[in-house]
Design an enzyme around this catalytic site. Structure first.
Site, PDB file in Angstrom:
ATOM      1  CG  LEU A   6      -2.067  -0.897   1.322  1.00 35.04           C
ATOM      2  CD1 LEU A   6      -2.722  -0.814   2.696  1.00 35.04           C
ATOM      3  CD2 LEU A   6      -3.086  -0.569   0.243  1.00 35.04           C
ATOM      4  CB  THR A   8      -1.196   4.909   2.982  1.00 35.47           C
ATOM      5  OG1 THR A   8      -1.886   3.660   3.024  1.00 35.47           O
ATOM      6  CG2 THR A   8      -1.864   5.836   1.977  1.00 35.47           C
ATOM      7  CB  CYS A   9       1.929   0.371   4.055  1.00 40.80           C
ATOM      8  SG  CYS A   9       2.812  -0.811   5.078  1.00 40.80           S
ATOM      9  CG  ASP A  10       4.616   4.704   8.032  1.00 38.64           C
ATOM     10  OD1 ASP A  10       4.430   5.478   7.067  1.00 38.64           O
ATOM     11  OD2 ASP A  10       4.243   4.970   9.197  1.00 38.64           O
ATOM     12  CE  LYS A  13       4.214   6.327   2.740  1.00 43.39           C
ATOM     13  NZ  LYS A  13       3.814   7.477   3.583  1.00 43.39           N
TER      14      LYS A  13
END
Length: 107
Positions: A6, A8-10, A13
């Site tokens: 995702l 938005t997933c840290d 990233k």
């Protein structure tokens, strides 16, 4: 190599940053989903480790939904897939632990 996560997933990233410069196909599980064949292969290798039981999606499910077939549940709610899910040469890994990093980055 294929990367499922995702944006938005840290953790995703961090993994994407570490993979910078490598050739891979990236898929957003929310927008793109995961095809049933890949989902079955990942579940076959990873089993219950594929399911993110700490997610807000999981906490929002009632007991009856949690007891459903895992592949159906993951297909219906792809955010339940623990991330990142990475396939490299037929080997599936999940998460971004030191062991996964070694497997993915060193081949």
């Amino acid at each position: 190599m294929r990367f499922f996560g995702l944006k938005t997933c840290d953790t995703c990233k961090k993994a994407l940053k570490a993979l910078d410069g490598q050739s891979f196909d990236a898929f957003d599980v929310r927008a793109d989903g995961v095809n049933p064949t890949d989902l079955a292969a990942a579940h076959g290798q990873l089993g219950a480790a594929l399911m993110n039981t700490r997610s807000t999606t999981w906490r929002g499910l009632d007991e009856a939904a949690r007891d459903r077939d895992p592949l159906e549940l993951l297909a219906e709610h792809p955010t339940l897939i623990k991330r990142p899910l990475i396939e490299r040469d037929g080997v599936w890994t999940v998460g971004w632990t030191a062991d996964v990093q070694k497997t993915v980055l060193e081949g």
